[in-house]
Design a protein around this motif. Structure first.
Motif, short mmCIF file in Angstrom:
data_model
loop_
_atom_site.label_atom_id
_atom_site.label_comp_id
_atom_site.label_asym_id
_atom_site.label_seq_id
_atom_site.Cartn_x
_atom_site.Cartn_y
_atom_site.Cartn_z
N GLY A 110 5.07 -11.80 18.52
CA GLY A 110 4.74 -12.03 19.92
C GLY A 110 3.66 -11.13 20.46
O GLY A 110 3.05 -11.43 21.48
N GLY A 111 3.39 -10.02 19.82
CA GLY A 111 2.33 -9.13 20.27
C GLY A 111 1.02 -9.45 19.57
O GLY A 111 0.86 -10.47 18.91
N ARG A 112 0.07 -8.53 19.72
CA ARG A 112 -1.19 -8.63 18.96
C ARG A 112 -1.43 -7.29 18.28
O ARG A 112 -1.58 -6.27 18.95
CB ARG A 112 -2.36 -8.98 19.88
N ILE A 113 -1.45 -7.32 16.95
CA ILE A 113 -1.65 -6.11 16.17
C ILE A 113 -3.09 -5.64 16.36
O ILE A 113 -4.03 -6.41 16.17
CB ILE A 113 -1.36 -6.36 14.68
N LYS A 114 -3.26 -4.38 16.75
CA LYS A 114 -4.62 -3.88 16.97
C LYS A 114 -5.11 -2.99 15.83
O LYS A 114 -6.32 -2.84 15.64
CB LYS A 114 -4.71 -3.13 18.29
N GLN A 115 -4.17 -2.39 15.07
CA GLN A 115 -4.62 -1.58 13.93
C GLN A 115 -3.48 -1.40 12.93
O GLN A 115 -2.30 -1.38 13.30
CB GLN A 115 -5.11 -0.20 14.39
N VAL A 116 -3.88 -1.30 11.66
CA VAL A 116 -2.96 -1.08 10.55
C VAL A 116 -3.49 0.08 9.72
O VAL A 116 -4.71 0.22 9.54
CB VAL A 116 -2.82 -2.35 9.68
N TRP A 117 -2.56 0.89 9.21
CA TRP A 117 -2.94 2.01 8.35
C TRP A 117 -2.07 1.98 7.09
O TRP A 117 -0.94 1.49 7.10
CB TRP A 117 -2.69 3.35 9.03
N ALA A 118 -2.59 2.57 6.02
CA ALA A 118 -1.82 2.76 4.78
C ALA A 118 -2.16 4.13 4.21
O ALA A 118 -3.27 4.65 4.39
CB ALA A 118 -2.14 1.67 3.77
N ALA A 119 -1.18 4.73 3.54
CA ALA A 119 -1.39 6.03 2.87
C ALA A 119 -0.76 5.97 1.49
O ALA A 119 0.32 5.39 1.31
CB ALA A 119 -0.79 7.15 3.70
N PHE A 120 -1.42 6.58 0.53
CA PHE A 120 -0.95 6.56 -0.86
C PHE A 120 -0.84 8.01 -1.35
O PHE A 120 -1.81 8.78 -1.23
CB PHE A 120 -1.92 5.80 -1.76
N LEU A 121 0.32 8.37 -1.87
CA LEU A 121 0.53 9.69 -2.47
C LEU A 121 1.00 9.54 -3.90
O LEU A 121 1.80 8.65 -4.21
CB LEU A 121 1.57 10.50 -1.69
N LYS A 122 0.50 10.43 -4.76
CA LYS A 122 1.03 10.49 -6.12
C LYS A 122 1.79 11.79 -6.29
O LYS A 122 1.85 12.62 -5.37
CB LYS A 122 -0.08 10.36 -7.15
N GLU A 123 2.39 11.96 -7.45
CA GLU A 123 3.15 13.18 -7.69
C GLU A 123 2.29 14.40 -7.41
O GLU A 123 1.10 14.44 -7.73
CB GLU A 123 3.64 13.21 -9.14
N GLY A 124 2.89 15.39 -6.80
CA GLY A 124 2.14 16.56 -6.38
C GLY A 124 1.61 16.41 -4.97
O GLY A 124 0.94 17.30 -4.45
N ASN A 125 1.84 15.25 -4.35
CA ASN A 125 1.43 14.95 -2.97
C ASN A 125 -0.08 14.95 -2.78
O ASN A 125 -0.61 15.43 -1.78
CB ASN A 125 2.08 15.93 -1.98
N TYR A 126 -0.75 14.42 -3.80
CA TYR A 126 -2.19 14.22 -3.67
C TYR A 126 -2.42 12.81 -3.12
O TYR A 126 -1.83 11.84 -3.60
CB TYR A 126 -2.89 14.40 -5.02
N ASN A 127 -3.30 12.69 -2.13
CA ASN A 127 -3.47 11.40 -1.45
C ASN A 127 -4.68 10.66 -1.97
O ASN A 127 -5.67 11.26 -2.44
CB ASN A 127 -3.58 11.61 0.05
N TRP A 128 -4.61 9.35 -1.86
CA TRP A 128 -5.72 8.47 -2.23
C TRP A 128 -6.70 8.40 -1.06
O TRP A 128 -6.32 8.17 0.08
CB TRP A 128 -5.19 7.08 -2.57
N THR A 129 -7.98 8.67 -1.34
CA THR A 129 -9.00 8.72 -0.28
C THR A 129 -9.61 7.37 0.02
O THR A 129 -10.40 7.23 0.96
CB THR A 129 -10.12 9.68 -0.67
N GLY A 130 -9.29 6.39 -0.77
CA GLY A 130 -9.91 5.07 -0.63
C GLY A 130 -10.76 4.74 -1.83
O GLY A 130 -11.06 3.57 -2.08
N SER A 131 -11.13 5.80 -2.60
CA SER A 131 -11.92 5.59 -3.81
C SER A 131 -11.49 6.50 -4.95
O SER A 131 -11.81 6.24 -6.11
CB SER A 131 -13.41 5.81 -3.53
N SER A 132 -10.74 7.58 -4.65
CA SER A 132 -10.29 8.52 -5.68
C SER A 132 -9.11 9.31 -5.15
O SER A 132 -8.82 9.29 -3.93
CB SER A 132 -11.43 9.46 -6.08
N TRP A 133 -8.43 10.02 -6.05
CA TRP A 133 -7.31 10.88 -5.65
C TRP A 133 -7.84 12.23 -5.21
O TRP A 133 -8.72 12.81 -5.83
CB TRP A 133 -6.32 11.06 -6.81
N SER A 134 -7.30 12.76 -4.11
CA SER A 134 -7.73 14.05 -3.58
C SER A 134 -7.29 15.18 -4.49
O SER A 134 -6.27 15.08 -5.21
CB SER A 134 -7.14 14.25 -2.18
N ASP A 135 -8.04 16.30 -4.47
CA ASP A 135 -7.67 17.50 -5.23
C ASP A 135 -6.81 18.45 -4.41
O ASP A 135 -6.38 19.49 -4.91
CB ASP A 135 -8.94 18.25 -5.68
#
Length: 424
Positions: free
Chosen positions: A319-344
């Protein structure tokens, strides 16, 4: 004894009048179109008559419906009359304004006809002529007009009630109705008028600038003028709902129309009442939801392949209108995906306190910041490097990963999706 030319036996004098009298109709005045909506205008029909010869003997008039014969013709008596279905004109004698209908000494300088039983929503032809004392008949003068005292009628055909989806438009009909199917109304003036008020604060929708306003705002919908059923519609854009002060509201839809009564002017047109709403509907939005079974890879699952080409999920705006969506990716050690590579640099595994850059948005397929009207229907999203944007993470054999997702609608309602690990 007989007379002669110089001394005739008998002398007789007489006058000759070969000139026809003149006549005009002054009431009612003629407008274009000549549609009359006030009974007072038709209380008396009249005009002027004159004769340069012996004088006017009488003024006659005929009145009938503006239809093919046989049709209704007015037959007048002293102070009343009847409508009869006939063929051809019935000539009635008008009254002298000075001495009345039966007084002596009438000059007919000003004549009138009254006490006519008018039918509403009918079209008429009124013809008058003058006859002088010599029997000469003036040219006939004729006016035609519609007598219409009924207001048009508008309807909203869109269904109302409680809704959890966004109504994208309003539609309905308008008609200038006659009191009977055989009669003729003046017709719509060509516009349908509509106002939408919301219950929460009494604001009105301004369709010209697509916003809510504190004062009364009326939308004018152009239609074709005249008789018959006219269809109308008004779109309700995303801003109708996006700009609401809350997640739920009730709306009142008012519609009305005016007819083409024009005599003496358009200010006398019959107008439908705008006091009562023709439609009431309510709207309620909820937080966006994840369509069941749409998230891939599934939460808590173990994947045998490490070549998962994309991450995908589908959202329901509810019934609403979605204005934004986000996603986050973590691997073991809690390193996040930047959109093109895993963070150090490791981050704390707390989605509500992620630093900037952990939550990814925009360059997925489709981009995840939505301008109206996008985001108000079922919304599939894929991370696959679309257009060089955010790609799906690279997975390592035996790795454990977390995928978090959140979405927000224009009312500020949020979906927070924090599932368990995915193991490759």
């Amino acid at each position: 004894q007989t007379g002669n030319a110089s001394n005739p036996k008998y002398v007789r004098y007489f006058s000759v009048d070969k000139t026809a009298p003149t006549l005009s109709i002054t009431a009612p005045a003629v407008t274009v179109p000549n549609n009359i909506g006030q009974s007072s205008i038709l209380e008396t029909l009249g005009g002027e008559a004159a004769d340069l010869g012996f004088g006017v003997d009488r003024v006659e008039y005929s009145l009938h419906f503006n239809k093919d014969d046989p049709t209704g013709h007015w037959q007048h008596y002293v102070d009343s009359g009847v409508w009869t279905t006939d063929v051809g004109d019935i000539w009635n004698t008008a009254c002298d304004s000075a001495v009345g209908c039966s007084g002596s000494g009438a000059t007919w300088a000003i004549w009138k006809s009254s006490n006519i039983a008018w039918f509403e929503s009918e079209t008429y032809v009124f013809t008058a002529r003058a006859v002088d004392e010599a029997g000469n008949i003036s040219s006939e003068k004729t006016i035609s007009f519609i007598y219409d005292t009924s207001a048009p009628e508008t309807r909203v055909t869109t269904s109302g009630g409680a809704m959890t989806t966004r109504l994208t438009g309003l539609a309905g009909t308008a008609q200038d109705r006659s009191y009977a199917s055989t009669c003729t109304a003046s017709g719509l003036d060509g516009n349908i008028y509509l106002a939408v008020a919301r219950k929460s604060d009494g604001s009105f929708w301004d369709s010209q600038v697509s916003t809510w306003t504190g004062g009364v705002s009326v939308s004018t919908i152009v239609s074709s003028p005249g008789t018959g059923i006219k269809n109308w519609s008004l779109a309700l854009p995303s801003t109708f709902y996006d700009l609401l002060p809350g997640t739920t509201d009730t709306f009142y839809v008012y519609t009305w129309a005016k007819d083409r009564v024009s005599n003496p002017d358009a200010a006398y047109a019959n107008k439908e009442s705008s006091e009562t709403p023709k439609l009431t509907f309510s709207y309620q939005s909820s937080s966006p939801t994840l369509v069941s079974g749409s998230f891939y890879p599934e939460a808590g699952s173990a994947k045998r392949e490490v070549t998962i080409s994309s991450v995908a999920f589908t959202l329901d705006p509810v019934g609403g209108r979605i204005k934004q969506v986000w996603a986050a990716f973590l691997k073991e050690g809690n390193y996040n995906w930047t959109g093109s590579s895993w963070s150090d640099v490791a981050v704390t595994d707390n989605p509500s306190a992620f630093p900037a850059g952990v939550w990814l948005s925009t360059a997925a397929d489709p981009a995840m910041i939505f301008a109206a009207p996008a985001g108000q229907s079922i919304l599939p999203i894929t991370f696959s490097g679309y257009g060089g944007g955010i790609s799906s993470p690279t997975w390592s054999d035996g790795g454990k990963y977390r995928i978090y997702m959140k979405a927000e609608n224009t009312a500020g309602q949020k979906l927070l999706y924090y599932p368990p690990n995915i193991v490759s």
